[in-house]
Design a protein around this motif. Structure first.
Motif, mmCIF file in Angstrom:
data_model
loop_
_atom_site.group_PDB
_atom_site.id
_atom_site.type_symbol
_atom_site.label_atom_id
_atom_site.label_comp_id
_atom_site.label_asym_id
_atom_site.label_seq_id
_atom_site.Cartn_x
_atom_site.Cartn_y
_atom_site.Cartn_z
ATOM 1 N N LEU A 84 -5.507 9.819 13.393
ATOM 2 C CA LEU A 84 -4.215 10.326 14.045
ATOM 3 C C LEU A 84 -4.224 11.748 14.172
ATOM 4 O O LEU A 84 -3.854 12.256 15.337
ATOM 5 C CB LEU A 84 -3.051 9.840 13.245
ATOM 6 C CG LEU A 84 -1.683 10.277 13.664
ATOM 7 C CD1 LEU A 84 -1.370 9.517 15.132
ATOM 8 C CD2 LEU A 84 -0.461 9.928 12.532
ATOM 9 N N ARG A 85 -4.658 12.592 13.496
ATOM 10 C CA ARG A 85 -4.621 14.049 13.739
ATOM 11 C C ARG A 85 -5.754 14.279 14.696
ATOM 12 O O ARG A 85 -5.182 15.343 15.520
ATOM 13 C CB ARG A 85 -5.171 14.837 12.292
ATOM 14 C CG ARG A 85 -4.983 16.362 12.463
ATOM 15 C CD ARG A 85 -5.539 16.921 11.231
ATOM 16 N NE ARG A 85 -5.416 18.365 11.280
ATOM 17 C CZ ARG A 85 -5.970 19.174 10.217
ATOM 18 N NH1 ARG A 85 -6.341 18.840 9.389
ATOM 19 N NH2 ARG A 85 -5.998 20.573 10.427
ATOM 20 N N MET A 86 -6.799 13.831 14.743
ATOM 21 C CA MET A 86 -7.725 14.224 15.860
ATOM 22 C C MET A 86 -6.979 13.711 17.234
ATOM 23 O O MET A 86 -7.206 14.591 18.194
ATOM 24 C CB MET A 86 -8.992 13.324 15.686
ATOM 25 C CG MET A 86 -9.772 13.568 14.593
ATOM 26 S SD MET A 86 -10.567 15.327 14.376
ATOM 27 C CE MET A 86 -9.476 16.162 13.447
ATOM 28 N N ALA A 87 -6.355 12.621 17.284
ATOM 29 C CA ALA A 87 -5.812 12.165 18.398
ATOM 30 C C ALA A 87 -4.723 13.299 19.087
ATOM 31 O O ALA A 87 -4.446 13.601 20.193
ATOM 32 C CB ALA A 87 -5.216 10.892 18.513
ATOM 33 N N ARG A 88 -3.631 13.828 17.986
ATOM 34 C CA ARG A 88 -2.726 14.799 18.635
ATOM 35 C C ARG A 88 -3.619 16.180 18.891
ATOM 36 O O ARG A 88 -2.813 16.933 19.493
ATOM 37 C CB ARG A 88 -1.846 14.814 17.284
ATOM 38 C CG ARG A 88 -1.070 13.696 16.769
ATOM 39 C CD ARG A 88 -0.073 13.910 15.661
ATOM 40 N NE ARG A 88 1.088 12.647 15.927
ATOM 41 C CZ ARG A 88 1.966 12.586 14.925
ATOM 42 N NH1 ARG A 88 1.976 13.309 13.849
ATOM 43 N NH2 ARG A 88 2.783 11.616 15.105
ATOM 44 N N GLN A 89 -4.638 16.370 18.411
ATOM 45 C CA GLN A 89 -5.393 17.784 18.662
ATOM 46 C C GLN A 89 -6.273 17.286 19.899
ATOM 47 O O GLN A 89 -6.928 18.207 20.538
ATOM 48 C CB GLN A 89 -6.529 17.905 17.615
ATOM 49 C CG GLN A 89 -5.716 18.491 16.455
ATOM 50 C CD GLN A 89 -6.472 18.849 15.292
ATOM 51 O OE1 GLN A 89 -7.693 18.730 15.366
ATOM 52 N NE2 GLN A 89 -5.879 19.842 14.266
#
Length: 245
Positions: free
Chosen positions: A137-142
């Motif tokens: 999820l964090r990778m997608a938001r970045q």
């Protein structure tokens, strides 16, 4: 939003079998918990623990959401043609599937009646599922979408590991049953705990290894077919000729 370059479903022959396997497993595993009757549970609730069964039902329902939405998340044609749908099902997978199922799974895993090995396997599996999902999820938001796909592929592997664990459990039971009087000293319960433990550890481990194997193959550069293989130019021997003036 659609794309004419989206891969056709028949070019991904694993999609239909995956959905069939997931659907068959859910059709078998979920209905007993929809009655909300502890007597129908496939897992025996610990005596005196009033929280176990309601949380087990919640774990099953959240896990069902995770498995269904995960199938759409890894479907290349759906991801390419319906990007908004991909984002929506992704949020459902994370916030109504994997994360709550993993969190509740910590409680269910701790209170399992299948012995300490299964307890540790369930706790490790739940922690890993939560961790790789949060990282994805964090990778997608970045907007690091390549990393996002890699981490969510691992999350998908863990969400489907329950299916493989049950298959391994059945195979292990068949293999270990003749050893009840020897290896297990006549204890059928010990044999069953051992078979469940093999499935609990083997399912997530094998699928994580498979997921990383596939990810590494996709990362490897592919050489165009028919390209001639060139060899390095041979090194000249001796002293170089003097330049003319």
């Amino acid at each position: 939003m659609t794309s004419s370059n989206a891969p056709r479903w028949w070019r991904r022959p694993w999609i239909v079998p995956l959905m069939l396997v997931a659907g068959a497993f859910l059709a078998f595993a979920v209905p007993p918990y929809l009655t909300f009757d502890p007597a129908e549970s496939r897992l025996e609730p610990p005596p005196g623990n009033d929280f176990y069964y309601p949380l087990l039902v919640a774990h099953v329902l959240f896990g069902t959401v995770a498995m269904v939405t995960a199938c759409f998340q890894v479907w290349p044609a759906f991801r390419a043609k319906y990007r908004r749908g991909h984002r929506i099902t992704g949020r459902i997978y994370v916030f109504a599937g994997a994360l709550p199922a993993g969190l509740v799974g910590l409680y269910i895993g701790w209170h399992t009646a299948a012995g300490p090995s299964v307890r540790v396997a369930n706790l490790v599996g739940s922690v890993l599922w939560i961790a790789v999902t949060v990282i994805g999820l964090r990778m997608a938001r970045q907007r690091r979408f390549a990393d996002h796909r890699r981490w969510m592929s691992r999350s998908f592997a863990l969400s489907m590991s329950i299916v493989l664990s049950r298959v391994i459990n059945i195979v292990a039971t068949i293999v270990l049953t003749p050893q009840i009087d020897t290896t297990f000293g006549g204890s059928e319960a010990l044999m069953k705990y051992s078979a469940v433990s093999i499935g609990a550890w083997g399912g997530p481990l094998l699928l994580l290894v498979l997921a990383d194997f596939v990810l590494e193959r996709r990362k490897a550069p592919k050489k165009p077919s028919g390209e001639p293989v060139t060899s390095p130019a041979p090194r000249r021997q001796g002293r170089p000729a003097a330049a003319s003036r």
